[in-house]
Design a protein around this motif. Sequence first.
Motif, PDB file in Angstrom:
ATOM      1  N   TRP A   1       0.684  -1.126  -0.082  1.00 50.83           N
ATOM      2  CA  TRP A   1       0.063   0.078   0.083  1.00 50.83           C
ATOM      3  C   TRP A   1       0.860   1.230  -0.124  1.00 50.83           C
ATOM      4  O   TRP A   1       0.188   2.228   0.085  1.00 50.83           O
ATOM      5  N   SER A   2       2.042   1.187  -0.219  1.00 51.56           N
ATOM      6  CA  SER A   2       2.934   2.385  -0.041  1.00 51.56           C
ATOM      7  C   SER A   2       2.614   3.301  -1.232  1.00 51.56           C
ATOM      8  O   SER A   2       2.907   4.508  -1.295  1.00 51.56           O
ATOM      9  N   TYR A   3       2.062   2.920  -2.360  1.00 46.45           N
ATOM     10  CA  TYR A   3       1.690   3.610  -3.386  1.00 46.45           C
ATOM     11  C   TYR A   3       0.663   4.894  -3.021  1.00 46.45           C
ATOM     12  O   TYR A   3       0.518   5.786  -3.606  1.00 46.45           O
ATOM     13  N   LYS A   4      -0.069   4.489  -1.854  1.00 46.16           N
ATOM     14  CA  LYS A   4      -1.185   5.398  -1.466  1.00 46.16           C
ATOM     15  C   LYS A   4      -0.559   6.601  -0.761  1.00 46.16           C
ATOM     16  O   LYS A   4      -1.102   7.526  -0.503  1.00 46.16           O
ATOM     17  N   LYS A   5       0.537   6.262  -0.455  1.00 39.98           N
ATOM     18  CA  LYS A   5       1.474   7.342   0.292  1.00 39.98           C
ATOM     19  C   LYS A   5       2.505   8.239  -0.578  1.00 39.98           C
ATOM     20  O   LYS A   5       3.407   8.777  -0.035  1.00 39.98           O
ATOM     21  N   GLY A   6       2.458   7.802  -1.693  1.00 40.97           N
ATOM     22  CA  GLY A   6       3.120   8.713  -2.896  1.00 40.97           C
ATOM     23  C   GLY A   6       4.353   7.558  -3.498  1.00 40.97           C
ATOM     24  O   GLY A   6       4.919   8.186  -4.344  1.00 40.97           O
ATOM     25  N   ASP A   7       4.535   6.422  -3.139  1.00 36.19           N
ATOM     26  CA  ASP A   7       5.447   5.449  -3.665  1.00 36.19           C
ATOM     27  C   ASP A   7       5.071   5.022  -4.777  1.00 36.19           C
ATOM     28  O   ASP A   7       4.748   3.818  -4.761  1.00 36.19           O
ATOM     29  N   TYR A   8       4.946   5.676  -5.763  1.00 36.59           N
ATOM     30  CA  TYR A   8       4.829   5.290  -7.159  1.00 36.59           C
ATOM     31  C   TYR A   8       5.357   6.419  -8.219  1.00 36.59           C
ATOM     32  O   TYR A   8       5.576   7.612  -7.814  1.00 36.59           O
ATOM     33  N   SER A   9       5.321   6.003  -9.455  1.00 38.17           N
ATOM     34  CA  SER A   9       5.551   6.862 -10.474  1.00 38.17           C
ATOM     35  C   SER A   9       4.500   6.774 -11.558  1.00 38.17           C
ATOM     36  O   SER A   9       4.327   5.798 -11.896  1.00 38.17           O
ATOM     37  N   LEU A  10       4.138   7.886 -12.027  1.00 40.11           N
ATOM     38  CA  LEU A  10       3.106   7.885 -13.266  1.00 40.11           C
ATOM     39  C   LEU A  10       3.895   9.032 -14.318  1.00 40.11           C
ATOM     40  O   LEU A  10       4.017  10.059 -14.133  1.00 40.11           O
ATOM     41  N   MET A  11       4.671   8.466 -15.340  1.00 40.50           N
ATOM     42  CA  MET A  11       5.481   9.140 -16.159  1.00 40.50           C
ATOM     43  C   MET A  11       4.645   9.185 -17.532  1.00 40.50           C
ATOM     44  O   MET A  11       3.830   8.398 -17.860  1.00 40.50           O
ATOM     45  N   THR A  12       4.635  10.560 -17.904  1.00 38.62           N
ATOM     46  CA  THR A  12       3.899  10.815 -19.509  1.00 38.62           C
ATOM     47  C   THR A  12       5.278  10.978 -20.489  1.00 38.62           C
ATOM     48  O   THR A  12       6.251  11.563 -20.055  1.00 38.62           O
ATOM     49  N   PHE A  13       5.188   9.956 -21.583  1.00 38.97           N
ATOM     50  CA  PHE A  13       6.160  10.109 -22.540  1.00 38.97           C
ATOM     51  C   PHE A  13       5.537  10.922 -23.552  1.00 38.97           C
ATOM     52  O   PHE A  13       4.163  10.685 -24.045  1.00 38.97           O
ATOM     53  N   ALA A  14       6.306  11.699 -24.253  1.00 37.96           N
ATOM     54  CA  ALA A  14       5.773  12.650 -25.320  1.00 37.96           C
ATOM     55  C   ALA A  14       6.844  12.276 -26.518  1.00 37.96           C
ATOM     56  O   ALA A  14       8.004  12.168 -26.299  1.00 37.96           O
ATOM     57  N   ALA A  15       6.132  11.954 -27.757  1.00 34.04           N
ATOM     58  CA  ALA A  15       7.245  11.989 -28.960  1.00 34.04           C
ATOM     59  C   ALA A  15       6.836  13.215 -30.031  1.00 34.04           C
ATOM     60  O   ALA A  15       5.555  13.422 -30.091  1.00 34.04           O
ATOM     61  N   LYS A  16       7.770  13.753 -30.652  1.00 34.88           N
ATOM     62  CA  LYS A  16       7.528  14.726 -31.602  1.00 34.88           C
ATOM     63  C   LYS A  16       8.343  14.380 -33.022  1.00 34.88           C
ATOM     64  O   LYS A  16       9.519  14.347 -32.729  1.00 34.88           O
ATOM     65  N   GLN A  17       7.588  14.525 -33.915  1.00 34.02           N
ATOM     66  CA  GLN A  17       8.407  14.397 -35.292  1.00 34.02           C
ATOM     67  C   GLN A  17       8.636  15.877 -35.854  1.00 34.02           C
ATOM     68  O   GLN A  17       7.530  16.447 -35.978  1.00 34.02           O
ATOM     69  N   LYS A  18       9.781  16.054 -36.175  1.00 34.65           N
ATOM     70  CA  LYS A  18      10.060  17.321 -37.141  1.00 34.65           C
ATOM     71  C   LYS A  18      10.872  17.062 -37.884  1.00 34.65           C
ATOM     72  O   LYS A  18      12.197  16.547 -37.687  1.00 34.65           O
ATOM     73  N   ASN A  19      10.417  17.352 -39.185  1.00 31.47           N
ATOM     74  CA  ASN A  19      11.145  16.717 -40.527  1.00 31.47           C
ATOM     75  C   ASN A  19      11.457  15.290 -40.108  1.00 31.47           C
ATOM     76  O   ASN A  19      10.685  14.505 -40.179  1.00 31.47           O
ATOM     77  N   ASP A  20      12.643  14.636 -40.537  1.00 29.24           N
ATOM     78  CA  ASP A  20      13.210  13.472 -40.158  1.00 29.24           C
ATOM     79  C   ASP A  20      13.494  12.962 -38.852  1.00 29.24           C
ATOM     80  O   ASP A  20      13.966  11.783 -38.797  1.00 29.24           O
ATOM     81  N   MET A  21      13.551  14.083 -37.846  1.00 28.85           N
ATOM     82  CA  MET A  21      13.885  13.706 -36.551  1.00 28.85           C
ATOM     83  C   MET A  21      12.651  13.417 -35.617  1.00 28.85           C
ATOM     84  O   MET A  21      11.663  14.147 -35.600  1.00 28.85           O
ATOM     85  N   ILE A  22      12.634  12.252 -34.778  1.00 29.88           N
ATOM     86  CA  ILE A  22      11.643  12.083 -33.732  1.00 29.88           C
ATOM     87  C   ILE A  22      12.499  12.044 -32.527  1.00 29.88           C
ATOM     88  O   ILE A  22      13.269  11.336 -32.387  1.00 29.88           O
ATOM     89  N   THR A  23      11.614  12.771 -31.844  1.00 29.76           N
ATOM     90  CA  THR A  23      12.449  12.965 -30.228  1.00 29.76           C
ATOM     91  C   THR A  23      11.436  12.377 -29.394  1.00 29.76           C
ATOM     92  O   THR A  23       9.956  12.733 -29.199  1.00 29.76           O
ATOM     93  N   ILE A  24      11.806  11.395 -28.577  1.00 25.32           N
ATOM     94  CA  ILE A  24      10.986  10.661 -27.488  1.00 25.32           C
ATOM     95  C   ILE A  24      11.313  11.062 -26.080  1.00 25.32           C
ATOM     96  O   ILE A  24      12.524  10.970 -25.987  1.00 25.32           O
ATOM     97  N   ARG A  25      10.715  11.650 -25.175  1.00 22.44           N
ATOM     98  CA  ARG A  25      11.296  11.819 -23.794  1.00 22.44           C
ATOM     99  C   ARG A  25       9.955  11.898 -22.664  1.00 22.44           C
ATOM    100  O   ARG A  25       9.085  12.029 -23.115  1.00 22.44           O
ATOM    101  N   ALA A  26      10.486  11.777 -21.393  1.00 21.25           N
ATOM    102  CA  ALA A  26       9.466  11.898 -20.396  1.00 21.25           C
ATOM    103  C   ALA A  26       9.348  13.340 -20.109  1.00 21.25           C
ATOM    104  O   ALA A  26      10.241  14.014 -19.861  1.00 21.25           O
ATOM    105  N   THR A  27       8.030  13.695 -20.059  1.00 19.79           N
ATOM    106  CA  THR A  27       7.825  14.901 -20.030  1.00 19.79           C
ATOM    107  C   THR A  27       7.336  15.520 -18.695  1.00 19.79           C
ATOM    108  O   THR A  27       7.354  16.740 -18.187  1.00 19.79           O
ATOM    109  N   LYS A  28       6.355  14.655 -18.067  1.00 18.09           N
ATOM    110  CA  LYS A  28       5.988  14.911 -16.779  1.00 18.09           C
ATOM    111  C   LYS A  28       5.881  13.638 -15.819  1.00 18.09           C
ATOM    112  O   LYS A  28       6.256  12.608 -16.473  1.00 18.09           O
TER     113      LYS A  28
END
Length: 722
Positions: free
Chosen positions: A653-680
Amino acid sequence: MNLKNLFLFTAILYFTGVRANDIAIGRASLVGERIVEFIPKGYDRNKTPSLILRSEPKPRGPVPKDWALTPRFVLTGDKASAYLRLSGDISLYGGGEVTGPLLRNGQHIKLWNTDTGAYGVEEGKRLYQSHPWVMGVRRDGTAFGIIFDSSWKSELRTESDEIKFNTEGALFRIYIIDRESPQAVLKGLAELTGTIQMPPLWALGYHQCRFSYGTEKKVTEIADTFRAKKIPCDVIWMDIDYMDGYRVFTFHPENFPNPAKLNDDLHQKGFRAVYMIDPGVKADRNYSVYQSGTKKDVWVKTPSGNEYHGKVWPGDCAFPDFTSPKSREWWSGLYRNFMATGADGIWNDMNEPAINDNELPEGQRLGTMPYNTPHRGGGGLPAGPHLLYHNAYGRLMVEASYKGIMDANPAKRPFLLTRSNLLGGQRFAATWTGDNLASWDHLKLSVPMSVTLGLSGQPFSGPDIGGFLNNTSGDLWANWLGFGVFLPFVRGHACAGTNDKEPWAFGDEIEKTSRIALERRYRLLPYIYTQFFHASRTGVPVMAPVFFSDPANLKLRSEEQAFLLGEDLLVIPAFAQKPALPSGTWEEINLVEGDGIDKYQAKLKIRGGSVIPLGKIVQNTGEKLFDPLTLIVCPDEEGNAQGQLYTDAGDGWSYKKGDYSLMTFAAKQKNDMITIRATKKEGNRNPSDEIKEIHAEVYLKGRVYKGSGTLEKGIQIDIKKQ
């Protein structure tokens, strides 16, 4: 009600001398965001207590002025009914555990929990659970839902122009939710009835069961075969033959002489153990559980005050009166010593409650307690007949079982599976769809049944894969497992007297197919676990109908072959013929070697604009899933994509006390380059402790582009160089 039906109804009432009276609404008030409570005049909670709601709603104000959905209450003699007139083109769903089609227009359900083995796939069968709930979706994608807050024996009819709920009991309350989308309506349902607790991670792996693996030696043999053949599995189940003469909370002295050692051995091999506990307690004066229950005066009694006995597996049985707090507390306490053997989960079966009364003349058989059997109540529940409490018996049982498991292992998340339940009972237990049949009809039915349970507040469900009753062919098994691995609950099961139904039981080719299917499940566990996290927060189902991708698309409303897993993954079973699929970008993806050419595997398609997290292939969830993490990316037309990954300790039950991670990943294509990173990131857990390396596979216009990186630096992929 059309004129013909109204005439017939009036004629029946005239000739029987029973009058139907409209009952005025005594109070209507707003109790949540676009949620209105309707209480008829004369409603008495001592006649119809709520066993569905999480807590008593509090009025917040008057009904909104634009409110258009108002029910009509009717009392015919002492039997209450309610009707909701519909206007416009509305698609109806819900009703919980039902046979028949996903689209419920023109259907009916008998709400009287019944042990119905090998149930037919046609509409109207009484099954093991009762969900007096309907959701309607309008042409524009807006939606509403209606809860009939009653556990009385009843029938639910969903006509195109009217929803009808007829009971054999007293007046009840109604709750109507009217919101902008089906998903928003289901969130409202969860606000009223609650959500599932976050399950332990191991419960989302593959489960293997049989009625029964009859000895400790056989259980060990099954576990060892999984590991030797490198077929992923997390759980072995013990059906009733582990008991001493089917006495609950006991172990057979010869066949299961040392359950603590057996459970420890399973744990050492990366397995969990789940044991069946039924409500019927053998009426044996030399049996400690019966002695204890008799001393505590916990049993259901007949109208004359004698102990009620009914025949189940052990013979004559007494039954706890779960309406009584004293009985529930006693039942909870039985789990302490049982769980101390190292049992990891519990299976409550036969809890409709099912009674074998075949010795009675056919017209007198009920399959359960007589309707007038009294229940004592207490702690806010009134005394009442079995006609009132039958549909809630399993729900009250699992509440007591859940508490007992929690008290025995307070640091762990309980895993509890139930056959019988009531709307709202998802707060205490997962479910499966009962004693199904090894047939193609039941294979196909398992999709709309599981989807409908999700649309009725229960996101953690699934069928017995392969079919419980009758023999299963390799072809049927492989087809079922090929899409069954993407259902919320994944268990293979077989009845006594049927052929072996383990993944290796059908020859080398089907064994390979089974391994591929289960490896796909385990790779997807990071995504599936994330969906369960969202379901535990919001009530939005893990498995959803395809029309959730576009609620205003009428062509998707009746699709019941393909389904969504979360919002971003489309599952198309191998059996599907010309399924109606959502428009837009959906790229077909592969997860393990060979899954794209195996004829039994379901096709998987990722939605354009999404990122799906994958783990590596593991044999059980005790291994490191995120070493490495893979992100499957499918950019939308603007070149953007986004997705989430939830991680925690996997149990506790430690997640109820904040021991968890909810990550948001975002990808963006600009021309021929695709960048992927954790944003939040939400939560206090450091994902870098588990995730050292990230791979990405970008699906773009039929091609796949790959790259690697880390959480901190992200990933960059130059598609021109691939």
